[in-house]
Design a protein around this motif. Structure first.
Motif, PDB file in Angstrom:
ATOM      1  N   GLN A 121      -5.465  -1.981   4.302  1.00  0.00           N
ATOM      2  CA  GLN A 121      -4.469  -3.535   3.620  1.00  0.00           C
ATOM      3  C   GLN A 121      -4.930  -3.406   2.745  1.00  0.00           C
ATOM      4  OE1 GLN A 121      -3.452  -4.619   6.404  1.00  0.00           O
ATOM      5  NE2 GLN A 121      -4.635  -3.326   8.699  1.00  0.00           N
ATOM      6  N   LYS A 122      -6.066  -3.473   1.924  1.00  0.00           N
ATOM      7  CA  LYS A 122      -6.815  -3.807   0.524  1.00  0.00           C
ATOM      8  C   LYS A 122      -5.976  -2.980  -0.584  1.00  0.00           C
ATOM      9  CE  LYS A 122     -10.621  -6.189   0.426  1.00  0.00           C
ATOM     10  NZ  LYS A 122     -12.271  -6.783   0.277  1.00  0.00           N
ATOM     11  N   ALA A 123      -5.767  -2.056  -0.726  1.00  0.00           N
ATOM     12  CA  ALA A 123      -5.760  -0.698  -0.923  1.00  0.00           C
ATOM     13  C   ALA A 123      -4.298  -0.586  -1.652  1.00  0.00           C
ATOM     14  CB  ALA A 123      -5.892   0.360  -0.726  1.00  0.00           C
ATOM     15  N   SER A 124      -4.144  -0.265  -2.921  1.00  0.00           N
ATOM     16  CA  SER A 124      -2.836  -0.157  -3.355  1.00  0.00           C
ATOM     17  C   SER A 124      -2.129   0.919  -3.333  1.00  0.00           C
ATOM     18  CB  SER A 124      -2.934  -0.590  -5.082  1.00  0.00           C
ATOM     19  OG  SER A 124      -3.774   0.133  -5.548  1.00  0.00           O
ATOM     20  N   PHE A 125      -3.340   2.636  -3.157  1.00  0.00           N
ATOM     21  CA  PHE A 125      -3.036   3.612  -3.029  1.00  0.00           C
ATOM     22  C   PHE A 125      -4.716   3.745  -2.347  1.00  0.00           C
ATOM     23  CE2 PHE A 125      -0.804   3.156  -7.219  1.00  0.00           C
ATOM     24  CZ  PHE A 125       0.052   3.578  -7.224  1.00  0.00           C
ATOM     25  N   ILE A 126      -3.833   5.152  -0.896  1.00  0.00           N
ATOM     26  CA  ILE A 126      -4.938   5.479  -0.315  1.00  0.00           C
ATOM     27  C   ILE A 126      -4.199   6.956   0.065  1.00  0.00           C
ATOM     28  CG2 ILE A 126      -3.805   4.336   2.218  1.00  0.00           C
ATOM     29  CD1 ILE A 126      -7.010   3.592   2.311  1.00  0.00           C
ATOM     30  N   THR A 127      -5.825   7.899   0.539  1.00  0.00           N
ATOM     31  CA  THR A 127      -5.180   9.118   0.875  1.00  0.00           C
ATOM     32  C   THR A 127      -4.968   8.852   2.280  1.00  0.00           C
ATOM     33  OG1 THR A 127      -7.497   9.867   0.549  1.00  0.00           O
ATOM     34  CG2 THR A 127      -5.558  10.511  -1.232  1.00  0.00           C
ATOM     35  N   PRO A 128      -4.720   9.597   3.269  1.00  0.00           N
ATOM     36  CA  PRO A 128      -4.718   9.699   4.814  1.00  0.00           C
ATOM     37  C   PRO A 128      -5.520  10.475   4.969  1.00  0.00           C
ATOM     38  CG  PRO A 128      -2.776  10.778   4.261  1.00  0.00           C
ATOM     39  CD  PRO A 128      -3.271  10.188   3.257  1.00  0.00           C
ATOM     40  N   VAL A 129      -6.526  10.887   6.252  1.00  0.00           N
ATOM     41  CA  VAL A 129      -7.642  11.542   6.503  1.00  0.00           C
ATOM     42  C   VAL A 129      -6.326  12.421   8.354  1.00  0.00           C
ATOM     43  CG1 VAL A 129      -9.507  13.039   6.740  1.00  0.00           C
ATOM     44  CG2 VAL A 129      -8.992  11.676   5.299  1.00  0.00           C
ATOM     45  N   PRO A 130      -6.196  13.091   8.711  1.00  0.00           N
ATOM     46  CA  PRO A 130      -5.702  14.853   6.927  1.00  0.00           C
ATOM     47  C   PRO A 130      -4.757  14.084   6.573  1.00  0.00           C
ATOM     48  CG  PRO A 130      -5.007  15.195   9.383  1.00  0.00           C
ATOM     49  CD  PRO A 130      -6.036  14.196   9.630  1.00  0.00           C
ATOM     50  N   GLY A 131      -4.286  14.971   5.890  1.00  0.00           N
ATOM     51  CA  GLY A 131      -2.471  15.170   4.911  1.00  0.00           C
ATOM     52  C   GLY A 131      -3.200  14.598   3.699  1.00  0.00           C
ATOM     53  N   GLY A 132      -4.568  14.105   3.279  1.00  0.00           N
ATOM     54  CA  GLY A 132      -4.541  13.618   1.747  1.00  0.00           C
ATOM     55  C   GLY A 132      -4.694  15.129   1.075  1.00  0.00           C
ATOM     56  N   MET A 135       0.919  -0.709   0.005  1.00  0.00           N
ATOM     57  CA  MET A 135      -0.423   0.478  -0.121  1.00  0.00           C
ATOM     58  C   MET A 135       0.923   1.202   0.055  1.00  0.00           C
ATOM     59  SD  MET A 135      -1.001   2.143   2.218  1.00  0.00           S
ATOM     60  CE  MET A 135      -0.018   1.747   3.983  1.00  0.00           C
ATOM     61  N   ILE A 136       0.791   2.137  -0.972  1.00  0.00           N
ATOM     62  CA  ILE A 136       1.595   3.542  -1.364  1.00  0.00           C
ATOM     63  C   ILE A 136       0.530   4.473  -0.651  1.00  0.00           C
ATOM     64  CG2 ILE A 136       2.366   5.437  -2.487  1.00  0.00           C
ATOM     65  CD1 ILE A 136       3.072   2.448  -4.297  1.00  0.00           C
ATOM     66  N   LEU A 137       1.099   5.043   0.405  1.00  0.00           N
ATOM     67  CA  LEU A 137       0.176   6.831   0.705  1.00  0.00           C
ATOM     68  C   LEU A 137       0.027   7.833  -0.079  1.00  0.00           C
ATOM     69  CD1 LEU A 137       0.819   7.371   4.987  1.00  0.00           C
ATOM     70  CD2 LEU A 137      -1.329   6.454   3.904  1.00  0.00           C
ATOM     71  N   LEU A 138      -1.149   8.564  -0.500  1.00  0.00           N
ATOM     72  CA  LEU A 138      -1.197   9.401  -1.258  1.00  0.00           C
ATOM     73  C   LEU A 138      -1.106  10.621  -0.499  1.00  0.00           C
ATOM     74  CD1 LEU A 138      -3.997   8.254  -3.556  1.00  0.00           C
ATOM     75  CD2 LEU A 138      -1.388   8.382  -4.122  1.00  0.00           C
ATOM     76  N   ASP A 139       0.638  11.217  -0.870  1.00  0.00           N
ATOM     77  CA  ASP A 139       0.742  12.035   0.976  1.00  0.00           C
ATOM     78  C   ASP A 139       0.377  13.439  -0.071  1.00  0.00           C
ATOM     79  OD1 ASP A 139       1.755  13.559   2.088  1.00  0.00           O
ATOM     80  OD2 ASP A 139       3.806  12.371   2.588  1.00  0.00           O
ATOM     81  N   GLY A 140      -0.869  13.922   0.174  1.00  0.00           N
ATOM     82  CA  GLY A 140      -0.826  15.453  -0.413  1.00  0.00           C
ATOM     83  C   GLY A 140      -0.231  16.200   0.190  1.00  0.00           C
ATOM     84  N   LYS A 141       0.107  16.163   1.871  1.00  0.00           N
ATOM     85  CA  LYS A 141       1.021  17.074   2.608  1.00  0.00           C
ATOM     86  C   LYS A 141       1.624  17.512   2.079  1.00  0.00           C
ATOM     87  CE  LYS A 141       2.063  18.408   7.595  1.00  0.00           C
ATOM     88  NZ  LYS A 141       2.325  17.682   8.978  1.00  0.00           N
ATOM     89  N   SER A 142       2.920  15.791   1.964  1.00  0.00           N
ATOM     90  CA  SER A 142       4.252  16.258   0.891  1.00  0.00           C
ATOM     91  C   SER A 142       4.163  17.075  -0.772  1.00  0.00           C
ATOM     92  CB  SER A 142       5.151  15.764   1.247  1.00  0.00           C
ATOM     93  OG  SER A 142       4.585  14.432   0.429  1.00  0.00           O
ATOM     94  N   LEU A 143       2.994  16.787  -0.948  1.00  0.00           N
ATOM     95  CA  LEU A 143       3.112  17.206  -2.214  1.00  0.00           C
ATOM     96  C   LEU A 143       2.605  18.677  -2.771  1.00  0.00           C
ATOM     97  CD1 LEU A 143       2.763  17.665  -5.243  1.00  0.00           C
ATOM     98  CD2 LEU A 143       0.683  16.178  -5.292  1.00  0.00           C
ATOM     99  N   SER A 144       1.947  19.020  -1.084  1.00  0.00           N
ATOM    100  CA  SER A 144       1.521  20.850  -1.456  1.00  0.00           C
ATOM    101  C   SER A 144       2.552  21.190  -1.531  1.00  0.00           C
ATOM    102  CB  SER A 144      -0.112  20.660  -0.590  1.00  0.00           C
ATOM    103  OG  SER A 144       0.540  20.954   1.022  1.00  0.00           O
ATOM    104  N   LYS A 145       3.327  20.808   0.063  1.00  0.00           N
ATOM    105  CA  LYS A 145       4.288  21.783   0.159  1.00  0.00           C
ATOM    106  C   LYS A 145       5.355  21.547  -0.841  1.00  0.00           C
ATOM    107  CE  LYS A 145       8.400  21.639   3.301  1.00  0.00           C
ATOM    108  NZ  LYS A 145       9.112  20.798   4.383  1.00  0.00           N
ATOM    109  N   LYS A 146       6.036  20.523  -1.085  1.00  0.00           N
ATOM    110  CA  LYS A 146       6.431  20.894  -3.157  1.00  0.00           C
ATOM    111  C   LYS A 146       6.358  21.545  -4.360  1.00  0.00           C
ATOM    112  CE  LYS A 146       7.134  17.917  -6.425  1.00  0.00           C
ATOM    113  NZ  LYS A 146       6.975  16.101  -6.773  1.00  0.00           N
TER     114      LYS A 146
END
Ligand SMILES: NC(=O)c1ccc[n+]([C@@H]2O[C@H](COP(=O)([O-])OP(=O)(O)OC[C@H]3O[C@@H](n4cnc5c(N)ncnc54)[C@H](OP(=O)(O)O)[C@@H]3O)[C@@H](O)[C@H]2O)c1
Length: 294
Positions: free
Chosen positions: A259-270, A1-12
Motif C-alpha cells: 500500500q505504501k510502496a512505489s515498486f515491490i517484488t512479489p514472492v514468489p515471482g520476484g 504501486m508497480i510490481l517488479l515482475d521477475g517472472k516475466s523479465l526472466s522469461k524475456k
C-alpha cells in the motif's frame, strides 16, 4: 504501486538466450554446458539443483547433475572439481551449498576455476566485482540489478538499506548498489542481527533490499511512502489453501507494505526467477569467453 515482475523479465531473458542457442546449433557448434555438483540428500538442495537443470534444458543448454554421497571426503570432492576444471566441454560449474559439515565450503569454492565459477562465489570473481571489473556476478544480486535496470528505478543519491549480510546476497548487493553506475548510485547502509533500532533505518530508506529469512519481518509501519522494496527472502509457511500444505512468502508483509510502496517484488515471482536466469546468463558468458578464448 508497480510490481517488479521477475517472472516475466526472466522469461524475456530466457527467450533471448534460447534464440542464441538456436543460432549456435544451426552453426553446428557445441551447446553451453552447466554442471552442478550435489553432495548428499538435502531436499531443498535437490529441488534447487533440479530446477536449475530444468531451466538449462528449456533453453537448450546441456546440463549435468553429479550427485555424490554425503560422506565423500573433501579431497575426493576437490579431485572431481579439478577434473571438471580441465574439461573443455564444460563451461560452468556450481557446487550446491550448503555442504556437509566435514567439508570446507570456502576451500571448495576456491577450487572451482574462476572461469567456470558461474555462481560468482570465487574470491577472484568477488574481487573483480569489488573493483568494478567484468566478472561473474553472484546470481541473486545480479538478478536484482537486472530488475532495477528493467524498471529504471532511480537510485542516484537514494538511501538504500540492505538487511542481511550474507556472502551470497547482502554483502555483494550492497557493493553493487553503490558502484557508480546509472542504476546503482545509492548511498548504502547494511543492517544485520546486531543492528540497533532497525525501524529508524527502514523509515529513512528509499530502497530496501531485504534478505534475512524471516517471514513478515518488514511491516507497513516500518517504511515510508514511495519506498522501493526488493524482497529476497524465501520462507515456507503452512497453508490450508494449498494442496502441498504450505506456501512461499518473503521477508516482507506484502499486503500491508504494498500500500505504501512505489515498486515491490512479489514472492514468489520476484527475485527467485531472476536468480535462476542470472545463472543461465553467467553460463552463457562463460561459454562465449571459452569459444572466443577471452
Ligand atoms: N530469492 C532467491 O533467489 C534467494 C537467493 C538466496 C537466498 N534467498 C533467501 O533469502 C533469505 C536470506 O538468505 P541468505 O543466505 O542471504 O542469508 P543468511 O545467510 O541466512 O543470513 C541472514 C542475514 O540476516 C541477518 N538477520 C537475521 N536476523 C535479523 C534481524 N532480526 N535483523 C536484521 N538482520 C537480521 C543475519 O545477520 P547476522 O549476519 O548478524 O547473523 C544475516 O546477515 C533466506 O530466506 C533465503 O532462503 C533467496
Amino acid at each position: 504501486m508497480i510490481l517488479l515482475d521477475g517472472k516475466s523479465l526472466s522469461k524475456k531473458i530466457r527467450l533471448h538466450l534460447h534464440s542464441q542457442v538456436k543460432k549456435i546449433i544451426s552453426l553446428k557448434k557445441r551447446k553451453p554446458h552447466l554442471v552442478a555438483i550435489l553432495v548428499g540428500n538435502n531436499p531443498a538442495s535437490k529441488t534447487y539443483v533440479t530446477s536449475k537443470q530444468k531451466a538449462c534444458n528449456e533453453i537448450g543448454f546441456d546440463s549435468t547433475i553429479i550427485h555424490l554421497d554425503e560422506n565423500i571426503s573433501q579431497d575426493e570432492l576437490i579431485k572431481k572439481i579439478l577434473k571438471i576444471n580441465l574439461d573443455s566441454n564444460i563451461d560452468g560449474l556450481i557446487v550446491q551449498l550448503p555442504l556437509p559439515n566435514h567439508i570446507d565450503e570456502f576451500l571448495i569454492t576456491k577450487s572451482i576455476s574462476d572461469k567456470k565459477d558461474v555462481d560468482g562465489f570465487h574470491p577472484v570473481n568477488l574481487g573483480k566485482m569489488m573493483l568494478g571489473a567484468p566478472s561473474f556476478l553472484p546470481a541473486t544480486p545480479f538478478g536484482i540489478i537486472k530488475l532495477i535496470e528493467e524498471y529504471e528505478i532511480d537510485t542516484v543519491g537514494k538511501n538504500c538499506l540492505v538487511i542481511g549480510r550474507s556472502n551470497i546476497v547482502g554483502r555483494p548487493i550492497s557493493i553493487l548498489m553503490s558502484r557508480n553506475a546509472k542504476f546503482a548510485n545509492a548511498t548504502v547502509t547494511v543492517a544485520h542481527s546486531r543492528t540497533k533500532d532497525i525501524k529508524n533505518l527502514t523509515l529513512n530508506a528509499d530502497i530496501i533490499i531485504i534478505a534475512l529469512g524471516k517471514e513478515n519481518f518488514l511491516k507497513a509501519d516500518m517504511v515510508k511512502e514511495g519506498v522501493v522494496i526488493i524482497d529476497v527472502g524465501i520462507n515456507r509457511i503452512k497453508s490450508k489453501e494449498h494442496k502441498s500444505g504450505w506456501r512461499l512468502v518473503g521477508d516482507v508483509d506484502f499486503n500491508s507494505v504494498k500500500q505504501k510502496a512505489s515498486f515491490i517484488t512479489p514472492v514468489p515471482g520476484g527475485v527467485g526467477p531472476m536468480t535462476i536466469v542470472s545463472l543461465l546468463q553467467n553460463t552463457f558468458l562463460a561459454y562465449k569467453q571459452k569459444i572466443n578464448k577471452i
